[in-house]
Design a protein around this motif. Sequence first.
Motif, PDB file in Angstrom:
ATOM      1  N   ILE A 241      35.432  41.239  38.075  1.00 57.37           N
ATOM      2  CA  ILE A 241      36.123  41.941  39.142  1.00 57.37           C
ATOM      3  C   ILE A 241      35.301  43.194  39.442  1.00 57.37           C
ATOM      4  CG2 ILE A 241      38.325  42.915  39.903  1.00 57.37           C
ATOM      5  CD1 ILE A 241      38.396  39.903  38.864  1.00 57.37           C
TER       6      ILE A 241
ATOM      7  N   ILE B  43      43.412  40.646  37.335  1.00 59.94           N
ATOM      8  CA  ILE B  43      44.022  40.228  38.604  1.00 59.94           C
ATOM      9  C   ILE B  43      45.535  40.126  38.435  1.00 59.94           C
ATOM     10  CG2 ILE B  43      44.196  38.337  40.275  1.00 59.94           C
ATOM     11  CD1 ILE B  43      41.182  37.843  39.784  1.00 59.94           C
TER      12      ILE B  43
ATOM     13  N   THR C 191      34.894  38.611  42.126  1.00 57.43           N
ATOM     14  CA  THR C 191      35.552  39.127  43.329  1.00 57.43           C
ATOM     15  C   THR C 191      35.058  40.528  43.647  1.00 57.43           C
ATOM     16  OG1 THR C 191      37.442  40.150  42.201  1.00 57.43           O
ATOM     17  CG2 THR C 191      37.681  37.832  42.876  1.00 57.43           C
TER      18      THR C 191
END
Length: 144
Positions: A42, A56, A126
């Motif tokens: 992330i 997340i 991400t």
Amino acid sequence: MSATEVTRNKATLRRFHDAFSTGDAEIIAKTIDEVVDPDAQIHTPLPLETKGKQAIKDVLAVLHRGFPDLRIEIEDVIAEGDRVVSRNTVTGTHRGEYMGLAPTGKSVTYKEIIIARFADGRVAETWAVVDVLSQMRQLGAIPS
């Protein structure tokens, strides 16, 4: 990467957003377990100690505590190779504590852009850009 894989990745990202918009913690957690690699990277700075898919889950739990009716409307989904980009409008009502702010009952609408890199059909990395400034202004935490 084949056209079929690109299409599958786009559908997977949409599925993730749809699960998030249900507000159902079990559906959200199950979907994350199915579509996000446990060790996903992330790249968005987060005020969390957790990593990977647990980060997340933690971010989404914080958002849903603060905005139980939070919804994501996908504006655009663009995919090339192993990357899928989603431009979204997020709406919700501030009914719970969020980032140190007591519930205000105010509705918020803000934009976000999510980039996901896929590996073996799952989200492996991400990057997110979220308009937190707009969110905080709408909540009255920052003067407009």
